[in-house]
Design a protein around this motif. Sequence first.
Motif, PDB file in Angstrom:
ATOM      1  N   UNK A  81       0.835  -1.200   0.000  1.00 36.77           N
ATOM      2  CA  UNK A  81       0.000   0.000   0.000  1.00 36.77           C
ATOM      3  C   UNK A  81       0.868   1.249   0.000  1.00 36.77           C
ATOM      4  N   UNK A  82       0.551   2.184  -0.901  1.00 34.69           N
ATOM      5  CA  UNK A  82       1.347   3.419  -1.005  1.00 34.69           C
ATOM      6  C   UNK A  82       0.555   4.682  -0.696  1.00 34.69           C
ATOM      7  N   UNK A  83      -0.786   4.608  -0.642  1.00 36.42           N
ATOM      8  CA  UNK A  83      -1.610   5.796  -0.436  1.00 36.42           C
ATOM      9  C   UNK A  83      -2.354   5.711   0.892  1.00 36.42           C
ATOM     10  N   UNK A  84      -2.326   6.800   1.658  1.00 37.35           N
ATOM     11  CA  UNK A  84      -2.978   6.859   2.961  1.00 37.35           C
ATOM     12  C   UNK A  84      -3.736   8.178   3.078  1.00 37.35           C
ATOM     13  N   UNK A  85      -4.958   8.102   3.610  1.00 37.49           N
ATOM     14  CA  UNK A  85      -5.779   9.294   3.814  1.00 37.49           C
ATOM     15  C   UNK A  85      -5.461   9.915   5.165  1.00 37.49           C
ATOM     16  N   UNK A  86      -5.252  11.230   5.184  1.00 41.36           N
ATOM     17  CA  UNK A  86      -5.074  11.919   6.457  1.00 41.36           C
ATOM     18  C   UNK A  86      -6.364  11.847   7.275  1.00 41.36           C
ATOM     19  N   UNK A  87      -6.224  11.596   8.554  1.00 41.14           N
ATOM     20  CA  UNK A  87      -7.374  11.559   9.453  1.00 41.14           C
ATOM     21  C   UNK A  87      -7.002  12.223  10.775  1.00 41.14           C
ATOM     22  N   UNK A  88      -8.032  12.642  11.500  1.00 45.35           N
ATOM     23  CA  UNK A  88      -7.838  13.115  12.866  1.00 45.35           C
ATOM     24  C   UNK A  88      -8.751  12.303  13.768  1.00 45.35           C
ATOM     25  N   UNK A  89      -8.200  11.847  14.880  1.00 48.53           N
ATOM     26  CA  UNK A  89      -8.929  10.973  15.799  1.00 48.53           C
ATOM     27  C   UNK A  89      -9.442  11.795  16.989  1.00 48.53           C
ATOM     28  N   UNK A  90     -10.748  11.634  17.299  1.00 53.22           N
ATOM     29  CA  UNK A  90     -11.363  12.250  18.463  1.00 53.22           C
ATOM     30  C   UNK A  90     -11.774  11.117  19.399  1.00 53.22           C
ATOM     31  N   UNK A  91     -11.150  11.031  20.562  1.00 56.01           N
ATOM     32  CA  UNK A  91     -11.391   9.911  21.470  1.00 56.01           C
ATOM     33  C   UNK A  91     -11.806  10.402  22.845  1.00 56.01           C
ATOM     34  N   UNK A  92     -12.735   9.659  23.468  1.00 58.19           N
ATOM     35  CA  UNK A  92     -13.173   9.983  24.822  1.00 58.19           C
ATOM     36  C   UNK A  92     -13.889   8.771  25.409  1.00 58.19           C
ATOM     37  N   UNK A  93     -13.474   8.376  26.606  1.00 53.57           N
ATOM     38  CA  UNK A  93     -14.168   7.304  27.315  1.00 53.57           C
ATOM     39  C   UNK A  93     -14.218   5.980  26.588  1.00 53.57           C
TER      40      UNK A  93
END
Length: 207
Positions: A107-119
Amino acid sequence: MSFHETRFPAGLSFGSTGGPERRVEIVTLANGFEERNAPWAQSRRSFDAGIGLRSLDDLEDIVAFFEARGGQLNGFRWKDWTDYKSCKPSGTPARTDQAIGTGDGSRTAFQLVKRYASGGAEYLREIRKPVAGSVLVGVDGAAAAGVSVDATTGIVTFATAPAADVAVTAGFEFDVPVRFSSDRIDTSLAAFQAGEVPSIPVIEVRV
């Protein structure tokens, strides 16, 4: 939908009101219990740009921006001053901020993401409009080589696929893709001089 890769003047979005919205359908049953359903898999943000206006020159700049976008016709970039980094607002983005995938050797392509985590729960937000030049990419914690970033889609592409089972991470700044959510901007010189600012709503769009 047409999208202009132009950012709404950041100085005028500073101080604006708004944030994420979640659509939840709630049915209260006869026994008092509720059934809740979320028809939206992702949240949607909306803002009011009118709060950031401080002078008639600002108002003229907004009218010019509105006209150049064709009103609601074309989307544009918006800086959400409360949430525009891969880290905390007071921090500096680092290449280890967000996990964006795991290498498998092909795999050569990755999508940028932001993680929102709680509990113990979390939400992954795809980042489609990173700020050009702000993206730092890491492989197993080290700076990645041979990497290109598409600032219009948020896709990170490696010239050579990361090895199997290594963590691919990234740090970045990003904009929100939005459009105006009204066909008109109502302006009044008398009202503006009296301290009343117009409502200039914008809403997030999917790109």
